[in-house]
Write an enzyme that holds these catalytic residues in place. Structure first.
Site, mmCIF file in Angstrom:
data_model
loop_
_atom_site.group_PDB
_atom_site.id
_atom_site.type_symbol
_atom_site.label_atom_id
_atom_site.label_comp_id
_atom_site.label_asym_id
_atom_site.label_seq_id
_atom_site.Cartn_x
_atom_site.Cartn_y
_atom_site.Cartn_z
ATOM 1 N N GLU A 87 0.846 -1.195 0.000
ATOM 2 C CA GLU A 87 0.000 0.000 0.000
ATOM 3 C C GLU A 87 0.876 1.237 0.000
ATOM 4 O O GLU A 87 1.926 1.259 0.625
ATOM 5 C CB GLU A 87 -0.917 -0.028 1.227
ATOM 6 C CG GLU A 87 -1.956 -1.117 1.066
ATOM 7 C CD GLU A 87 -2.963 -1.139 2.187
ATOM 8 O OE1 GLU A 87 -3.328 -2.221 2.633
ATOM 9 O OE2 GLU A 87 -3.362 -0.044 2.619
ATOM 10 N N CYS A 92 -2.128 -7.061 5.804
ATOM 11 C CA CYS A 92 -1.489 -8.268 5.273
ATOM 12 C C CYS A 92 -0.626 -9.012 6.279
ATOM 13 O O CYS A 92 -0.937 -10.131 6.652
ATOM 14 C CB CYS A 92 -0.672 -7.891 4.039
ATOM 15 S SG CYS A 92 -1.740 -7.290 2.755
HETATM 16 C C1 UDX Z 1 -6.673 -7.595 -0.466
HETATM 17 C C2 UDX Z 1 -6.636 -9.046 -0.841
HETATM 18 O O1 UDX Z 1 -7.831 -9.405 -1.465
HETATM 19 C C3 UDX Z 1 -6.422 -9.880 0.391
HETATM 20 O O2 UDX Z 1 -6.353 -11.253 0.057
HETATM 21 C C4 UDX Z 1 -5.114 -9.455 0.945
HETATM 22 O O3 UDX Z 1 -4.723 -10.312 1.985
HETATM 23 C C5 UDX Z 1 -5.269 -8.023 1.421
HETATM 24 O O4 UDX Z 1 -5.552 -7.194 0.314
HETATM 25 P P1 UDX Z 1 -8.241 -5.845 0.181
HETATM 26 O O5 UDX Z 1 -8.272 -5.389 -1.242
HETATM 27 O O6 UDX Z 1 -7.417 -5.075 1.160
HETATM 28 O O7 UDX Z 1 -7.809 -7.365 0.262
HETATM 29 O O8 UDX Z 1 -9.713 -5.952 0.711
HETATM 30 P P2 UDX Z 1 -10.708 -4.744 0.853
HETATM 31 O O9 UDX Z 1 -9.986 -3.459 0.723
HETATM 32 O O10 UDX Z 1 -11.495 -5.066 2.051
HETATM 33 O O11 UDX Z 1 -11.602 -4.893 -0.474
HETATM 34 C C6 UDX Z 1 -12.348 -6.027 -0.723
HETATM 35 C C7 UDX Z 1 -13.443 -5.580 -1.683
HETATM 36 O O12 UDX Z 1 -14.146 -6.725 -2.150
HETATM 37 C C8 UDX Z 1 -14.459 -4.681 -0.996
HETATM 38 O O13 UDX Z 1 -14.666 -3.526 -1.792
HETATM 39 C C9 UDX Z 1 -15.727 -5.521 -0.922
HETATM 40 O O14 UDX Z 1 -16.910 -4.750 -1.053
HETATM 41 C C10 UDX Z 1 -15.538 -6.434 -2.116
HETATM 42 N N1 UDX Z 1 -16.266 -7.690 -1.998
HETATM 43 C C11 UDX Z 1 -16.171 -8.446 -0.880
HETATM 44 C C12 UDX Z 1 -17.049 -8.108 -3.087
HETATM 45 O O15 UDX Z 1 -17.150 -7.418 -4.092
HETATM 46 N N2 UDX Z 1 -17.719 -9.301 -3.014
HETATM 47 C C13 UDX Z 1 -17.650 -10.072 -1.893
HETATM 48 O O16 UDX Z 1 -18.290 -11.141 -1.861
HETATM 49 C C14 UDX Z 1 -16.874 -9.638 -0.793
HETATM 50 C C1 UDX Z 2 3.105 -5.966 2.474
HETATM 51 C C2 UDX Z 2 4.128 -6.602 1.549
HETATM 52 O O1 UDX Z 2 5.272 -5.743 1.457
HETATM 53 C C3 UDX Z 2 3.524 -6.789 0.154
HETATM 54 O O2 UDX Z 2 4.465 -7.430 -0.676
HETATM 55 C C4 UDX Z 2 2.263 -7.649 0.292
HETATM 56 O O3 UDX Z 2 1.646 -7.809 -0.959
HETATM 57 C C5 UDX Z 2 1.275 -6.991 1.225
HETATM 58 O O4 UDX Z 2 1.895 -6.762 2.510
HETATM 59 P P1 UDX Z 2 2.138 -3.609 3.023
HETATM 60 O O5 UDX Z 2 1.561 -4.332 4.198
HETATM 61 O O6 UDX Z 2 1.250 -2.745 2.200
HETATM 62 O O7 UDX Z 2 2.811 -4.695 1.993
HETATM 63 O O8 UDX Z 2 3.295 -2.644 3.539
HETATM 64 P P2 UDX Z 2 4.856 -2.800 3.805
HETATM 65 O O9 UDX Z 2 5.496 -1.622 3.214
HETATM 66 O O10 UDX Z 2 5.330 -4.137 3.430
HETATM 67 O O11 UDX Z 2 4.944 -2.645 5.423
HETATM 68 C C6 UDX Z 2 4.275 -3.606 6.168
HETATM 69 C C7 UDX Z 2 4.409 -3.217 7.629
HETATM 70 O O12 UDX Z 2 5.758 -3.446 8.084
HETATM 71 C C8 UDX Z 2 4.107 -1.753 7.930
HETATM 72 O O13 UDX Z 2 3.360 -1.686 9.129
HETATM 73 C C9 UDX Z 2 5.474 -1.117 8.138
HETATM 74 O O14 UDX Z 2 5.414 -0.053 9.076
HETATM 75 C C10 UDX Z 2 6.257 -2.284 8.718
HETATM 76 N N1 UDX Z 2 7.686 -2.232 8.428
HETATM 77 C C11 UDX Z 2 8.106 -2.347 7.135
HETATM 78 C C12 UDX Z 2 8.581 -2.127 9.484
HETATM 79 O O15 UDX Z 2 8.171 -2.023 10.648
HETATM 80 N N2 UDX Z 2 9.913 -2.131 9.223
HETATM 81 C C13 UDX Z 2 10.388 -2.233 7.942
HETATM 82 O O16 UDX Z 2 11.600 -2.218 7.754
HETATM 83 C C14 UDX Z 2 9.453 -2.330 6.867
#
Ligand code: UDX
Ligand code: UDX
Length: 434
Positions: free
Chosen positions: A154, A259
């Site tokens: 993100e 995640c």
């Molecule tokens: C994503 C990945 O899908 C998840 O596997 C990963 O571990 C985290 O990132 P994310 O996109 O963050 O999940 O989920 P979210 O932001 O909650 O969005 C899910 C979307 O799917 C929502 O907009 C929800 O309305 C939609 N949804 C959910 C559907 O359209 N149909 C459903 O049955 C359930």
């Molecule tokens: C992570 C993975 O990087 C990505 O590949 C996967 O698809 C989704 O999960 P995200 O969770 O969006 O991505 O952010 P990331 O930048 O990876 O940071 C994850 C968390 O670790 C954050 O809370 C960040 O603050 C923390 N972090 C990251 C640390 O505390 N130390 C670090 O050196 C790096």
């Protein structure tokens, strides 16, 4: 290619929009009607740098938004499932949304389709989706199921999609895998083609390894606090070893987001479902939880007594460049402080609208300086760039006490001392106290 993406969340929306930007015709489907109406007007429901321009460039040309799954499936050859897979009560992966999406797709097959799991799903989910579709679709249409996990971070998801370090595609049918690989060909990036279960495992193992790196360096940082070493110097010295590298070794409040906490707990549960008990990963999670407590101990030390004190909290989102509050350290740290009678003034460049949904009895401020006005300490929870550029002379005149508790090690202890601030970092050696 004609593509449907089911789920327009942090992953689905970025995936769909970027696929459209690559020239494909993409329909993004979501059950959330309001979200779809906003997207149709070009209003983006999440903060993701670069996404708005992509939607504007492709909307109504090759990028469409609908709640009508049937219509989307009928007009696509590739259907990506990108709905959320939230953690269940004891950390297991909740796959109900994926199952629902698979059923909906199955009922609307009108020819050969490739169904792709983009969401992070437990190992073996590809076979489950295959069974769901076989059970819920009229027999006459053939299909293939492919695993194509996302590695988007993100705040940099658009860049991560266009410049991935690798693309992972798992499938039983090699031809189906190669067809999905075609979508990614314009990116000219390494593509790993493997079987379904290995692809699903790559996703979990990658996230669990990154989380392990973070908990490892946080333990070293906690020892640095005891012995008086500076973790940032330690990491610098470690990083020249190419086997270690310097990334993902930033000690601080630990990991949050939708995640790492979910995927590490999910992997532990997947192990248990297959009669395997992880010993390392539960510790990774426990160390991570304790980092918030470590930080609160420092705040206690910095303030002396908590009652009646005022603190400024800089940063609410789980990390910079996002508005996502899921598992953010602020969500556990701030209630601990307000419960002890501390007056908390908060500022975040982007995440305050999200934070207002559940962070109560805090004062939301328009600037970092406003939050610092009259504060007995400034607490840094998220390393937004604007906090790094702070004018400390100006800040010194606003705070009641020149104290900074830096949860993300964005400042240099020496410089803080020169500016007359008592500084508490995470593993930065003995704090400088005035
Ligand atoms: C994503 C990945 O899908 C998840 O596997 C990963 O571990 C985290 O990132 P994310 O996109 O963050 O999940 O989920 P979210 O932001 O909650 O969005 C899910 C979307 O799917 C929502 O907009 C929800 O309305 C939609 N949804 C959910 C559907 O359209 N149909 C459903 O049955 C359930
Ligand atoms: C992570 C993975 O990087 C990505 O590949 C996967 O698809 C989704 O999960 P995200 O969770 O969006 O991505 O952010 P990331 O930048 O990876 O940071 C994850 C968390 O670790 C954050 O809370 C960040 O603050 C923390 N972090 C990251 C640390 O505390 N130390 C670090 O050196 C790096």
């Amino acid at each position: 290619m004609r593509i449907t993406v089911v789920g327009t969340g942090y992953v689905g929306l970025v995936t769909g929009c970027c696929f459209a930007d690559l020239g494909n015709v993409v329909t993004c489907v979501d059950v959330n009607r309001k979200k779809i109406q906003e997207l149709r007007k070009g209003v983006i429901p999440i903060y993701e740098p670069g996404l708005e321009e992509i939607v504007k460039r492709n909307r109504n040309k090759r990028l469409f938004f609908t709640t009508d799954l049937a219509k989307a499936v009928h007009s696509s050859d590739f259907i990506f499932i990108a709905v959320n897979t939230p953690p269940g009560k004891n950390g297991e992966v909740d796959i109900t949304h994926v199952q629902e999406a698979a059923k909906g797709i199955a009922r609307n097959l009108n020819g050969y389709k490739i169904i792709i799991n983009k969401s992070t799903v437990p190992i073996g989910m590809g076979d489950i989706v295959t069974q769901i579709i076989q059970k819920n679709s009229s027999k006459k249409f053939s299909f293939d199921v492919v695993s194509n996990p996302e590695f988007l971070r993100e705040g940099s998801a658009v860049t991560d999609l266009f410049k991935p370090e690798r693309i992972v595609i798992g499938a039983t049918s090699r031809s189906a895998a190669h067809k999905v690989a075609e979508i990614y060909k314009p990116l000219y990036r390494p593509i790993v083609i493997t079987d379904l279960k290995s692809a699903e495992m790559i996703k979990y193992a990658s996230n669990a390894f990154l989380a392990t790196k973070i908990s490892f360096i946080n333990e070293i940082a906690n020892l640095c606090d005891q012995v008086g070493a500076d973790i940032t110097q330690v990491v610098k010295g470690m990083s020249y070893d190419s086997r270690i590298g310097g990334q993902f070794l930033n000690a601080g409040l630990g990991f949050g987001g939708s995640c790492f906490p979910k995927d590490v707990a999910g992997l532990v549960q997947i192990g248990r479902d297959h009669q395997f008990e992880f010993r390392l990963l539960p510790q990774v999670l426990e160390i991570n939880r304790d980092q918030r407590k470590q930080f609160l101990k420092k705040v206690h030390r910095a303030l002396g007594s908590l009652k009646g004190k005022t603190v400024a909290v800089w940063g609410l989102s789980f990390k910079p460049n996002t508005d996502d509050m899921r598992e953010a350290p602020s969500v556990t740290i701030i209630p601990e402080l307000t419960a002890k009678g501390v007056k908390v003034k908060v500022y975040d460049p982007v995440a305050m609208p999200q934070a207002k949904l559940f962070l109560k009895n805090v004062k939301y401020c328009k600037t970092a300086y406003e939050a610092a006005q009259g504060a007995d300490a400034v607490l840094v929870l998220t390393e937004w760039n604007e906090f790094i550029q702070i004018d400390f002379q100006k800040l010194k005149k606003m705070v009641r006490k020149a104290v900074v508790v830096d949860g993300r090690n964005i400042y240099d202890p020496q410089q803080m001392a020169e500016k007359g601030f008592s500084y508490y970092g995470m593993g930065r050696g003995k704090p400088f106290i005035f």
